[in-house]
Structure formats: C-alpha cells, structure tokens
Design an enzyme around this catalytic site. Structure first.
Site, PDB file in Angstrom:
ATOM      1  N   ARG A 154      -5.451   1.327  10.696  1.00 33.65           N
ATOM      2  CA  ARG A 154      -6.742   0.760  10.336  1.00 33.65           C
ATOM      3  C   ARG A 154      -7.720   1.963  10.653  1.00 33.65           C
ATOM      4  NH1 ARG A 154      -9.953  -4.172  13.448  1.00 33.65           N
ATOM      5  NH2 ARG A 154      -8.616  -5.113  11.912  1.00 33.65           N
ATOM      6  N   HIS A 185      -9.406  -5.496   3.570  1.00 34.52           N
ATOM      7  CA  HIS A 185      -8.465  -6.206   4.712  1.00 34.52           C
ATOM      8  C   HIS A 185      -7.582  -7.307   4.205  1.00 34.52           C
ATOM      9  CE1 HIS A 185      -7.728  -7.063   8.861  1.00 34.52           C
ATOM     10  NE2 HIS A 185      -8.770  -7.724   9.078  1.00 34.52           N
ATOM     11  N   ARG A 235      -2.764 -14.989  12.289  1.00 31.70           N
ATOM     12  CA  ARG A 235      -2.678 -13.632  11.918  1.00 31.70           C
ATOM     13  C   ARG A 235      -1.109 -13.280  12.504  1.00 31.70           C
ATOM     14  NH1 ARG A 235      -6.780 -10.145  11.293  1.00 31.70           N
ATOM     15  NH2 ARG A 235      -5.192  -8.718  10.609  1.00 31.70           N
TER      16      ARG A 235
HETATM   17  N1   CP Z   1     -10.037 -10.217  11.929  1.00 33.32           N
HETATM   18  C1   CP Z   1      -9.598  -8.853  12.506  1.00 33.32           C
HETATM   19  O1   CP Z   1      -9.042  -8.263  11.885  1.00 33.32           O
HETATM   20  O2   CP Z   1      -9.895  -8.840  13.851  1.00 33.32           O
HETATM   21  P1   CP Z   1      -9.660  -7.617  14.724  1.00 33.32           P
HETATM   22  O3   CP Z   1     -10.799  -6.636  14.019  1.00 33.32           O
HETATM   23  O4   CP Z   1      -9.816  -8.051  16.088  1.00 33.32           O
HETATM   24  O5   CP Z   1      -8.492  -7.071  14.486  1.00 33.32           O
HETATM   25  N1  NVA Z   2     -16.022  -6.874   8.056  1.00 39.10           N
HETATM   26  C1  NVA Z   2     -15.483  -6.433   9.233  1.00 39.10           C
HETATM   27  C2  NVA Z   2     -14.143  -7.447   9.702  1.00 39.10           C
HETATM   28  C3  NVA Z   2     -13.541  -7.126  11.086  1.00 39.10           C
HETATM   29  C4  NVA Z   2     -12.545  -7.927  11.042  1.00 39.10           C
HETATM   30  C5  NVA Z   2     -15.535  -5.153   9.807  1.00 39.10           C
HETATM   31  O1  NVA Z   2     -15.080  -4.068   8.950  1.00 39.10           O
HETATM   32  O2  NVA Z   2     -15.951  -4.794  10.728  1.00 39.10           O
END
Ligand code: CP
Ligand code: NVA
Length: 302
Positions: free
Chosen positions: A103, A130, A290
């Site tokens: 990430r 994502h 998830r």
């Molecule tokens: N939706 C999602 O990816 O959540 P987090 O940022 O908590 O991992």
């Molecule tokens: N669009 C958001 C998604 C978080 C899961 C971000 O990138 O912060």
C-alpha cells in the site's frame, strides 16, 4: 490468473469468477468453524506506506487463517525507507517471502516492484488503484443481488483510486457503471477512456448526482479527501458539497437499492449517518468480505 494483482484491468472475466467462487467457499468454511490451511509455512510481506484498518487486518488475519504468517513492514522500519534500491529490495524480499502486498502512493512503484519480484505482488491501494476493494465489493453485490450482471452501480463523488478500479471492473464485466463527479474530479482520464471503449454494460459520467442515482441498484461513495490530499480538505468540502449520499438521493434509486462505502467514511460529508446506518447500507458486510476475498486472492496467487 497473472502472477500479480496490480489492477483489475489485468484480469479477465474467468479470473474474477474464480476469485468469487473461492471467496464463497472460504467464507462457508469460516462460517462452519472449520480449519483450512493450504498456506501452511507461507509468509506474506506487507509493505504499508499509508494507514489502513481493513486492508491490513484482513490480509494479516487472512494469511494466519490459511495457515501462513504475515510480516508487517512499515516504510519506517525497512531500508526501503532509507532509500535502498527498489529492484534490490524486490529481488531480496522474493528470496524470503511467498507474496507481498503493497500500500503506497505511486502505482509505478508497485509495478516496478512486481517487475523485479519473482513472488506475487498484490496492490493494497495506490493513489491510482484499489483493486482488492472492488473485487470484494463485487463479491458483496453477488451475495446481495445474486449476480453483477445487468445491475446499475452509481458512484457518487470523487473519481479517485476506488473509482478507477470500478472503471477497470466495468471494462471486464457486464454491469452498468455511472458516475456523478464535479468537473475536474472524474476518474483518471486514461483509465476512463479505455474503460468507456471496452465496458460491457456501459460507463457514463454525469454532473448531477440525481441523474446518476436514477434507478440504481447500488449507490456507492467514498471520501472526498483521500490519503495524501489532506491539505485540500477544506477546498474539497466546498467542491463536493452537492455530492452527498443522503435520503433524498436514495429516493431516486430502486426501492431495494444497496448503499456501499469502502470505508473509512467521513460521516456528514460524503454520506449521512441515517444512510450509512440505515436499512439499505451493507457497509459492514462489505468490510467483512475483504477478509474472505483477500484469502481467496492469496490462496489463488500463492
Ligand atoms: N477500505 C479500505 O481499504 O480500508 P483501509 O484503508 O482501512 O484498509
Ligand atoms: N480513496 C480512499 C480510499 C481509502 C480506502 C483513499 O485513498 O484514502
């Protein structure tokens, strides 16, 4: 399926269906309280440059449940954070680990890492994509509606990483995808034009959220300010003010519409409390899934 999961555009329909089938099986095994450990002795590296609740926990718990273990590698603690070469890191980590989830900010970083790594690389969110989120969201839609075929998904708000992965999914699967975004906040231009050419059920971008929400099966939203954009928060609140998912907008959709949000939510901004906590909301199942989908991804790739 390819070695890596970097973007949903890299998958074909059979890959999507394989993930959904596996996730269904793993969720059932979990519900029955059975142990299933096909990844015994395997290790997942987790390189996280951005915060996470769902993605981190679901991958970490998921690999334990499958019999393996996770190694959480924040940028602060590895030599990568001190500038060690990406290609060296990717090749060396490949000697220790069985897969890695990343990430970070730059999609290029994840792609470069995958180019040098000999183990599967999974995109756990970048500024651009994502993919794990939307795979899991489609799985939730199948659970709720029986299929993703022919449904109308209305995405209201910012054309961000989550929106881009929705576009990639629509390029591969037969469902209708519509957006309502303020000018200048549409999904990524290249991803959108590619998606519009290839989408099986069509993709449209509206300005007016009411038009997008019309007869929708799914109303989806995400934060107006993504990670890394915190400095623009006040400005964005003004730009997106008319793009809130509230009861009034829901009234435009089908009577049995489901409301989805990848979370975390900024309650009172992109979505109201009564909607996110209301009878149409499936956000908790969405978050739980998830785990099952991530386990499916790992058991397929590793
Ligand atoms: N939706 C999602 O990816 O959540 P987090 O940022 O908590 O991992
Ligand atoms: N669009 C958001 C998604 C978080 C899961 C971000 O990138 O912060």
């Amino acid at each position: 399926m390819k070695k890596d999961l970097l973007s949903l555009y890299d998958l074909d329909r059979a890959d999507f269906d394989t993930v959904f089938e596996k996730a269904r099986e793993l969720k059932r095994i979990q519900r029955e309280g059975k142990t299933y450990t096909p990844l015994m002795g395997k290790t997942l590296g987790m390189i996280f440059d951005k915060s996470s609740t769902r993605t981190r926990i679901s991958f970490e718990v998921g690999i334990y449940q499958l019999g393996g273990m996770a190694l959480f590698l924040s940028n602060r603690d590895t030599q990568l954070g001190r500038g060690e070469d990406l290609s060296d890191t990717a090749r060396i980590m490949s000697r220790y680990l069985d897969a890695v989830v990343i990430r970070t900010y730059s999609q290029k970083f994840v792609e470069e890492f995958a180019r040098y790594a000999t183990i599967p690389v999974i995109n756990g969110l970048t500024d651009l994509q994502h993919p794990c989120q939307i795979l899991s969201d489609l799985f939730t839609i199948i659970e709720q509606r029986g299929s993703y075929e022919m449904i109308k998904v209305a995405y209201i708000g910012d054309g961000n990483n989550v929106a881009n992965s929705w576009v990639d999914a629509a390029a591969r699967l037969p469902f209708q995808l519509v957006f309502a975004c303020p000018e200048g906040h549409e999904p990524d231009a290249d991803i959108l034009s590619r998606g519009m050419k290839e989408a099986k059920g069509g993709i449209r971008v509206y300005r007016d959220p009411r038009e997008a929400a019309q007869s929708a099966d799914v109303i989806y939203t995400d934060v107006w300010t993504s990670m890394g954009q915190e400095g623009q928060r006040e400005e964005r609140k003004k730009v997106f003010a008319g793009y809130q998912v509230n009861e009034k907008l829901l009234a435009r959709a089908r009577a049995d519409v489901i409301v989805m949000h990848c979370l975390p939510a900024h309650r009172g901004e992109e979505i109201t409390d009564d909607v996110i906590d209301g009878p149409h909301s499936v956000v908790l199942d969405q978050a739980e899934n998830r785990l099952h989908v991530q386990k499916a991804i790992m058991s397929i790739l590793i």
